[in-house]
Scaffold this active site. Structure first.
Site, PDB file in Angstrom:
ATOM      1  N   GLY A 164       0.832  -1.172   0.090  1.00 55.13           N
ATOM      2  CA  GLY A 164       0.121   0.052  -0.143  1.00 55.13           C
ATOM      3  C   GLY A 164       0.746   1.353  -0.011  1.00 55.13           C
ATOM      4  N   LYS A 201      16.016   2.718  -8.212  1.00 45.09           N
ATOM      5  CA  LYS A 201      16.192   3.864  -8.937  1.00 45.09           C
ATOM      6  C   LYS A 201      14.732   4.477  -9.029  1.00 45.09           C
ATOM      7  CE  LYS A 201      17.795   6.030 -13.174  1.00 45.09           C
ATOM      8  NZ  LYS A 201      18.410   7.126 -12.277  1.00 45.09           N
ATOM      9  N   LYS A 237      -5.323   2.378  -6.473  1.00 42.07           N
ATOM     10  CA  LYS A 237      -5.776   2.368  -7.863  1.00 42.07           C
ATOM     11  C   LYS A 237      -6.981   2.929  -8.072  1.00 42.07           C
ATOM     12  CE  LYS A 237      -2.621  -1.293  -8.910  1.00 42.07           C
ATOM     13  NZ  LYS A 237      -2.528  -2.963  -8.785  1.00 42.07           N
ATOM     14  N   GLU A 275       3.500  -7.212 -11.455  1.00 45.49           N
ATOM     15  CA  GLU A 275       3.498  -5.744 -11.638  1.00 45.49           C
ATOM     16  C   GLU A 275       5.098  -5.484 -12.111  1.00 45.49           C
ATOM     17  OE1 GLU A 275       0.439  -4.668  -8.352  1.00 45.49           O
ATOM     18  OE2 GLU A 275       2.316  -4.186  -7.959  1.00 45.49           O
ATOM     19  N   ARG A 293      -2.372 -13.499  -5.411  1.00 49.77           N
ATOM     20  CA  ARG A 293      -3.899 -13.589  -5.231  1.00 49.77           C
ATOM     21  C   ARG A 293      -4.604 -13.128  -6.537  1.00 49.77           C
ATOM     22  NH1 ARG A 293      -4.544  -8.350  -5.057  1.00 49.77           N
ATOM     23  NH2 ARG A 293      -2.884  -7.246  -3.868  1.00 49.77           N
ATOM     24  N   VAL A 296      -8.174  -7.038  -7.379  1.00 46.59           N
ATOM     25  CA  VAL A 296      -9.412  -6.134  -7.751  1.00 46.59           C
ATOM     26  C   VAL A 296      -9.940  -6.100  -9.080  1.00 46.59           C
ATOM     27  CG1 VAL A 296     -10.684  -4.055  -7.142  1.00 46.59           C
ATOM     28  CG2 VAL A 296      -8.981  -4.820  -5.212  1.00 46.59           C
TER      29      VAL A 296
HETATM   30  P1  ADP Z   1       3.515  -1.609  -2.494  1.00 47.04           P
HETATM   31  O1  ADP Z   1       3.539  -2.922  -2.201  1.00 47.04           O
HETATM   32  O2  ADP Z   1       3.663  -0.567  -1.305  1.00 47.04           O
HETATM   33  O3  ADP Z   1       2.261  -1.099  -3.292  1.00 47.04           O
HETATM   34  P2  ADP Z   1       5.107  -1.257  -4.708  1.00 47.04           P
HETATM   35  O4  ADP Z   1       6.495  -1.844  -4.741  1.00 47.04           O
HETATM   36  O5  ADP Z   1       4.172  -2.201  -5.510  1.00 47.04           O
HETATM   37  O6  ADP Z   1       4.874  -1.032  -3.388  1.00 47.04           O
HETATM   38  O7  ADP Z   1       4.889   0.338  -5.361  1.00 47.04           O
HETATM   39  C1  ADP Z   1       3.763   1.014  -5.401  1.00 47.04           C
HETATM   40  C2  ADP Z   1       3.856   2.096  -6.002  1.00 47.04           C
HETATM   41  O8  ADP Z   1       5.031   2.984  -5.916  1.00 47.04           O
HETATM   42  C3  ADP Z   1       3.961   1.599  -7.872  1.00 47.04           C
HETATM   43  O9  ADP Z   1       2.729   1.375  -8.484  1.00 47.04           O
HETATM   44  C4  ADP Z   1       4.416   2.913  -8.337  1.00 47.04           C
HETATM   45  O10 ADP Z   1       3.472   3.768  -8.245  1.00 47.04           O
HETATM   46  C5  ADP Z   1       5.442   3.320  -7.283  1.00 47.04           C
HETATM   47  N1  ADP Z   1       6.899   3.006  -7.215  1.00 47.04           N
HETATM   48  C6  ADP Z   1       7.528   1.586  -6.627  1.00 47.04           C
HETATM   49  N2  ADP Z   1       8.699   1.640  -6.920  1.00 47.04           N
HETATM   50  C7  ADP Z   1       8.905   2.373  -7.906  1.00 47.04           C
HETATM   51  C8  ADP Z   1      10.183   3.055  -8.560  1.00 47.04           C
HETATM   52  N3  ADP Z   1      11.384   2.184  -8.407  1.00 47.04           N
HETATM   53  N4  ADP Z   1      10.063   4.294  -9.271  1.00 47.04           N
HETATM   54  C9  ADP Z   1       8.986   4.978  -9.282  1.00 47.04           C
HETATM   55  N5  ADP Z   1       7.761   4.702  -8.716  1.00 47.04           N
HETATM   56  C10 ADP Z   1       7.794   3.332  -7.937  1.00 47.04           C
END
Ligand code: ADP
Length: 451
Positions: A164, A201, A237, A275, A293, A296
């Site tokens: 999240g 990055k 989302k 993802e 899983r 949504v």
């Molecule tokens: P969580 O499990 O907390 O949702 P994620 O790794 O899926 O963490 O990242 C959530 C959101 O954060 C991604 O959908 C993106 O919007 C942003 N994000 C994550 N990693 C990066 C990155 N390396 N660069 C830019 N945005 C990122």
């Protein structure tokens, strides 16, 4: 096939699973909290059983009580939906130890993918491209500084146990990195009980693109193309679509094949989502995480492929081999989903539960519309859970038609009794950037002030 399946969830996803059970001739068992006794999913299941008070920790997250309910109702399988216990490897293991079928991947795969650093290592080993960053967890700030120098600023410090968007901090230079390091670790510790972090990055103006996979327990895996979910508010989302306009068909099929192959190599079973972030300059996709899983936003994939993902999950859990091949899966048209939340747009989108007096769509649209709702008119939304009340999905031969169908539907939507995010969704659908398909994580088309 199972005779009875217990649904360890509530709301729209419980109703969705009940529909799949009905289609497969399976009796569904709804478990519910005291606060949910009057909800539609409880009435619609074949059987229902109360498992405790409103508080989720004493009902939907109470593993022992849910397993007792399964024993008492002679269920043969448990579907966890999304959220709650769906990515809890311990629960999956307990389900299997009770000789019940778990509708999901093996517990060891849930564990592997649940911690992000180990998930990245596994994805790398399985052949998926990673966002440049640390090879694993970082033990001190000096290591973080060294990796940041190598990959270049801006960078993100991310929590290993993250979810999240929590425990994530951006740094634009070395001075900012110290602060990001401290804040991310503090938030991670407070939210997840672990201060472990890694570094990536930061990809500015990226798109969020995710691939759907289905794998059976016989080593077969296929992908069902991608969904684009770049439109998010505070990492939640708001609107999702399939396919993404940002992938060429060659790129889609090439990455899809890699994802399916990686899933098979990982021993994945069931429906899963891989993802990626797409670099806006190069168009390359970089793995960020795998969700073990149902998502949504699974309906948009169902609408363009004609494959019922929940039925597929259940058939796979019952031991069936995949009954189609990659070549059988085709994209038909375009689908867009908007999430309607009971939130007050006038009050910073604060969750605003209440009694739904009316909920209907004027039959103005001639397009293909699907509504997966948690609510019915007359229902009181309990204040204890997620604020999502419905998902509205529009399908079209092409993206423009899907947008038009959904816009017409939202114009004809009547919800009385609770404020909703429908106005925000309508603004997004009408925004020129959205219509042009110009999407970026962190930008809400039509409502830049919310971004
Ligand atoms: P969580 O499990 O907390 O949702 P994620 O790794 O899926 O963490 O990242 C959530 C959101 O954060 C991604 O959908 C993106 O919007 C942003 N994000 C994550 N990693 C990066 C990155 N390396 N660069 C830019 N945005 C990122």
């Amino acid at each position: 096939m199972f005779r009875r399946l217990l649904i360890a969830n509530r709301g729209e996803i419980a109703r969705r699973i009940i529909r799949a059970c009905d289609a497969l001739g399976i009796e569904s068992i709804a478990v519910h909290s005291e606060a949910d006794a009057g909800q539609p999913f409880v009435a619609e299941a074949t059987h229902s059983i109360c498992i405790g008070p409103a508080r989720a920790s004493q009902s939907y997250l109470d593993m022992e009580t849910i397993l007792q309910a399964a024993a008492q109702t002679e269920a043969q399988a448990i579907h966890p939906g999304y959220g709650f216990l769906s990515e809890n490897a311990l629960f999956a293991r307990m389900v299997q130890q009770q000789r019940l079928a778990w509708v999901g991947p093996p517990p060891a795969v849930i564990t592997l993918m649940g911690e992000k650093a180990s998930a990245k290592k596994a994805a790398d080993a399985a052949g998926l491209p990673l966002v440049p960053g640390s090879a694993g967890l970082l033990s001190n700030i000096d290591e973080a500084l060294a990796v940041a120098e190598t990959v270049g600023y801006p960078v993100l410090i991310k929590a290993d146990a993250g979810g999240g968007g929590k425990g994530m901090r951006r740094a634009d230079d070395a001075a900012g990195l110290q602060q990001a390091w401290d804040e991310a670790r503090q938030e991670a510790l407070a939210s997840f009980g672990s201060a472990e972090v890694y570094l990536e990055k930061y990809l500015a103006s990226a798109r969020h693109i995710e691939f759907q996979v289905l794998a059976d327990s016989w080593g077969n895996a296929v992908h069902l193309f991608e969904r684009e979910c770049s439109i998010q508010r505070r990492h939640q989302k708001l609107l999702e679509e399939a396919p993404s306009v940002a992938l060429s068909h060659e790129q889609r099929m090439a990455m899809g094949a890699r994802v399916a192959e990686a899933s098979a190599r990982l021993g994945y079973v069931g429906a899963g989502t891989v993802e990626f972030l797409q670099d806006p300059d190069s168009g390359e996709l970089y793995f960020i995480e795998m969700n073990t899983r149902l998502q949504v936003e699974h309906p948009v994939t169902e609408e363009i492929t004609g494959i019922d993902l929940v039925q597929a999950q259940i058939r796979i859990a019952a031991g069936e081999r995949l009954w189609f091949t990659q070549d059988d899966v085709r994209i038909d048209g375009h689908a867009i989903e908007v999430r309607l939340n009971a939130e007050d747009p006038e009050d910073d989108f604060r969750p605003s539960p209440g009694t739904v007096e009316a909920f209907s769509f004027k039959p103005a649209t001639t397009g293909r519309l699907r509504v997966d709702a948690a609510i019915e008119p007359g229902i009181r939304i309990p204040p204890y859970y997620d604020s999502m009340i419905a998902k509205v999905i529009g399908w079209g031969q092409d993206r423009d038609e899907a947008i038009a169908t959904l816009r017409t539907a939202l114009e004809g939507l009547e919800v009385v009794g609770v404020p909703t995010t429908a106005g925000l969704q309508a603004d997004i659908l009408a925004a020129p950037d959205f219509v042009a398909g110009d999407l970026r994580v962190g930008v809400i088309p039509g409502r830049p002030e919310l971004s």
